[in-house]
Scaffold this motif. Structure first.
Motif, PDB file in Angstrom:
ATOM      1  N   TYR A  32      -2.645  43.880  -3.554  1.00  0.00           N
ATOM      2  CA  TYR A  32      -2.214  45.116  -2.913  1.00  0.00           C
ATOM      3  C   TYR A  32      -3.423  46.010  -2.665  1.00  0.00           C
ATOM      4  CZ  TYR A  32      -2.378  46.426  -7.859  1.00  0.00           C
ATOM      5  OH  TYR A  32      -2.778  46.612  -9.160  1.00  0.00           O
ATOM      6  N   ILE A  33      -3.351  46.739  -1.590  1.00  0.00           N
ATOM      7  CA  ILE A  33      -4.370  47.737  -1.316  1.00  0.00           C
ATOM      8  C   ILE A  33      -3.954  49.032  -2.015  1.00  0.00           C
ATOM      9  CG2 ILE A  33      -5.107  46.715   0.857  1.00  0.00           C
ATOM     10  CD1 ILE A  33      -3.382  48.786   2.318  1.00  0.00           C
ATOM     11  N   LEU A  34      -4.912  49.897  -2.243  1.00  0.00           N
ATOM     12  CA  LEU A  34      -4.656  51.193  -2.867  1.00  0.00           C
ATOM     13  C   LEU A  34      -5.204  52.304  -1.979  1.00  0.00           C
ATOM     14  CD1 LEU A  34      -5.615  50.395  -6.573  1.00  0.00           C
ATOM     15  CD2 LEU A  34      -3.327  50.962  -5.732  1.00  0.00           C
ATOM     16  N   GLY A  35      -4.671  53.481  -2.132  1.00  0.00           N
ATOM     17  CA  GLY A  35      -5.162  54.583  -1.324  1.00  0.00           C
ATOM     18  C   GLY A  35      -4.708  55.929  -1.839  1.00  0.00           C
ATOM     19  N   TRP A  36      -5.046  56.950  -1.070  1.00  0.00           N
ATOM     20  CA  TRP A  36      -4.644  58.316  -1.397  1.00  0.00           C
ATOM     21  C   TRP A  36      -4.116  59.014  -0.153  1.00  0.00           C
ATOM     22  CZ3 TRP A  36      -4.663  60.083  -6.316  1.00  0.00           C
ATOM     23  CH2 TRP A  36      -5.473  59.420  -7.251  1.00  0.00           C
ATOM     24  N   PHE A  37      -3.076  59.781  -0.369  1.00  0.00           N
ATOM     25  CA  PHE A  37      -2.595  60.748   0.606  1.00  0.00           C
ATOM     26  C   PHE A  37      -2.657  62.110  -0.068  1.00  0.00           C
ATOM     27  CE2 PHE A  37      -0.619  58.847   4.387  1.00  0.00           C
ATOM     28  CZ  PHE A  37      -0.706  57.513   4.072  1.00  0.00           C
ATOM     29  N   ARG A  38      -2.566  63.145   0.722  1.00  0.00           N
ATOM     30  CA  ARG A  38      -2.458  64.476   0.162  1.00  0.00           C
ATOM     31  C   ARG A  38      -1.483  65.298   0.983  1.00  0.00           C
ATOM     32  NH1 ARG A  38      -8.279  67.427   1.582  1.00  0.00           N
ATOM     33  NH2 ARG A  38      -7.847  67.862   3.785  1.00  0.00           N
ATOM     34  N   GLN A  39      -0.929  66.309   0.328  1.00  0.00           N
ATOM     35  CA  GLN A  39      -0.032  67.222   1.029  1.00  0.00           C
ATOM     36  C   GLN A  39      -0.209  68.620   0.476  1.00  0.00           C
ATOM     37  OE1 GLN A  39       4.155  66.153   1.227  1.00  0.00           O
ATOM     38  NE2 GLN A  39       4.351  67.310   3.119  1.00  0.00           N
ATOM     39  N   VAL A  98      -1.290  55.707  -3.600  1.00  0.00           N
ATOM     40  CA  VAL A  98      -0.361  54.842  -2.883  1.00  0.00           C
ATOM     41  C   VAL A  98      -0.832  53.395  -2.953  1.00  0.00           C
ATOM     42  CG1 VAL A  98       0.437  56.636  -1.311  1.00  0.00           C
ATOM     43  CG2 VAL A  98      -1.565  55.262  -0.701  1.00  0.00           C
ATOM     44  N   ALA A  99       0.104  52.489  -2.760  1.00  0.00           N
ATOM     45  CA  ALA A  99      -0.212  51.060  -2.763  1.00  0.00           C
ATOM     46  C   ALA A  99       0.676  50.342  -1.755  1.00  0.00           C
ATOM     47  CB  ALA A  99      -0.014  50.466  -4.160  1.00  0.00           C
ATOM     48  N   ASP A 100       0.173  49.220  -1.271  1.00  0.00           N
ATOM     49  CA  ASP A 100       0.956  48.417  -0.336  1.00  0.00           C
ATOM     50  C   ASP A 100       0.418  46.993  -0.352  1.00  0.00           C
ATOM     51  OD1 ASP A 100       3.013  49.197   2.099  1.00  0.00           O
ATOM     52  OD2 ASP A 100       1.849  47.382   2.505  1.00  0.00           O
ATOM     53  N   HIS A 101       1.298  46.036  -0.074  1.00  0.00           N
ATOM     54  CA  HIS A 101       0.864  44.642  -0.044  1.00  0.00           C
ATOM     55  C   HIS A 101       0.275  44.259   1.307  1.00  0.00           C
ATOM     56  CE1 HIS A 101       2.394  43.809  -3.987  1.00  0.00           C
ATOM     57  NE2 HIS A 101       3.595  44.268  -3.674  1.00  0.00           N
ATOM     58  N   ALA A 102       0.118  45.226   2.219  1.00  0.00           N
ATOM     59  CA  ALA A 102      -0.493  44.950   3.520  1.00  0.00           C
ATOM     60  C   ALA A 102      -1.982  44.661   3.351  1.00  0.00           C
ATOM     61  CB  ALA A 102      -0.305  46.152   4.438  1.00  0.00           C
ATOM     62  N   SER A 103      -2.587  44.182   4.405  1.00  0.00           N
ATOM     63  CA  SER A 103      -4.036  43.961   4.392  1.00  0.00           C
ATOM     64  C   SER A 103      -4.728  45.299   4.616  1.00  0.00           C
ATOM     65  CB  SER A 103      -4.425  42.955   5.478  1.00  0.00           C
ATOM     66  OG  SER A 103      -3.983  43.416   6.744  1.00  0.00           O
ATOM     67  N   GLU A 111       4.054  51.506   0.826  1.00  0.00           N
ATOM     68  CA  GLU A 111       5.357  51.276   0.209  1.00  0.00           C
ATOM     69  C   GLU A 111       5.512  51.988  -1.133  1.00  0.00           C
ATOM     70  OE1 GLU A 111       6.326  47.150  -0.117  1.00  0.00           O
ATOM     71  OE2 GLU A 111       8.322  47.533  -0.943  1.00  0.00           O
ATOM     72  N   TYR A 112       4.461  52.037  -1.916  1.00  0.00           N
ATOM     73  CA  TYR A 112       4.570  52.559  -3.275  1.00  0.00           C
ATOM     74  C   TYR A 112       3.786  53.859  -3.409  1.00  0.00           C
ATOM     75  CZ  TYR A 112       5.997  47.734  -3.942  1.00  0.00           C
ATOM     76  OH  TYR A 112       6.622  46.520  -3.832  1.00  0.00           O
ATOM     77  N   TRP A 113       4.380  54.803  -4.127  1.00  0.00           N
ATOM     78  CA  TRP A 113       3.794  56.130  -4.279  1.00  0.00           C
ATOM     79  C   TRP A 113       3.833  56.563  -5.738  1.00  0.00           C
ATOM     80  CZ3 TRP A 113       2.366  59.655  -0.224  1.00  0.00           C
ATOM     81  CH2 TRP A 113       2.441  59.087   1.054  1.00  0.00           C
TER      82      TRP A 113
END
Length: 123
Positions: A32-39, A98-103, A111-113
């Motif tokens: 899974y890839i990982l990342g960050w969002f903000r609000q 965040v995480a997702d099984h996408a490339s 998908e995941y938060w």
């Protein structure tokens, strides 16, 4: 299913630095890839940064402009950090792991938060 837990948010002065982290727990062996969002209050959610499964690929939101660095632990791929430098008051927001099984290169529809961690930059 990937569960995410953020840590390291807090209050920092403008121009300062802060590192926030994310610990992931996956119930499968699927990468899974990982990342960050903000609000920020009253604003739309914004993509911050992403990192590939092996940590080799990283990508950022346009506003970052070299101030933030996302790193994935090479040994424990479940750990990821966002180093934020030259912080500005407009960086004040809740930051979500965040995480997702996408490339790689995904900038939306993760998908995941996680629950989020507050980052406040005082001017």
């Amino acid at each position: 299913q990937v569960q995410l837990l953020e840590a390291g948010g807090g209050l920092v002065q403008a121009g300062g630095s802060l590192r926030i982290s994310c610990a992931a727990a996956s119930h499968t062996a699927k990468p899974y890839i990982l990342g960050w969002f903000r609000q920020a209050p009253g604003k739309e959610r914004e993509f911050v940064a992403g990192v590939s499964w092996n940590g080799a690929d990283t990508w950022y939101g346009d506003f970052v402009k070299g101030r933030f660095t996302i790193v994935r632990d090479s040994a424990k791929k479940s750990l990821m950090y966002l180093q934020m430098n030259s912080l500005k008051s407009e960086d004040t927001a809740v930051y979500y792991c965040v995480a997702d099984h996408a490339s790689s290169w995904l900038t939306d529809d993760y998908e995941y938060w996680g629950q989020g961690t507050q980052v406040t930059v005082s001017s």
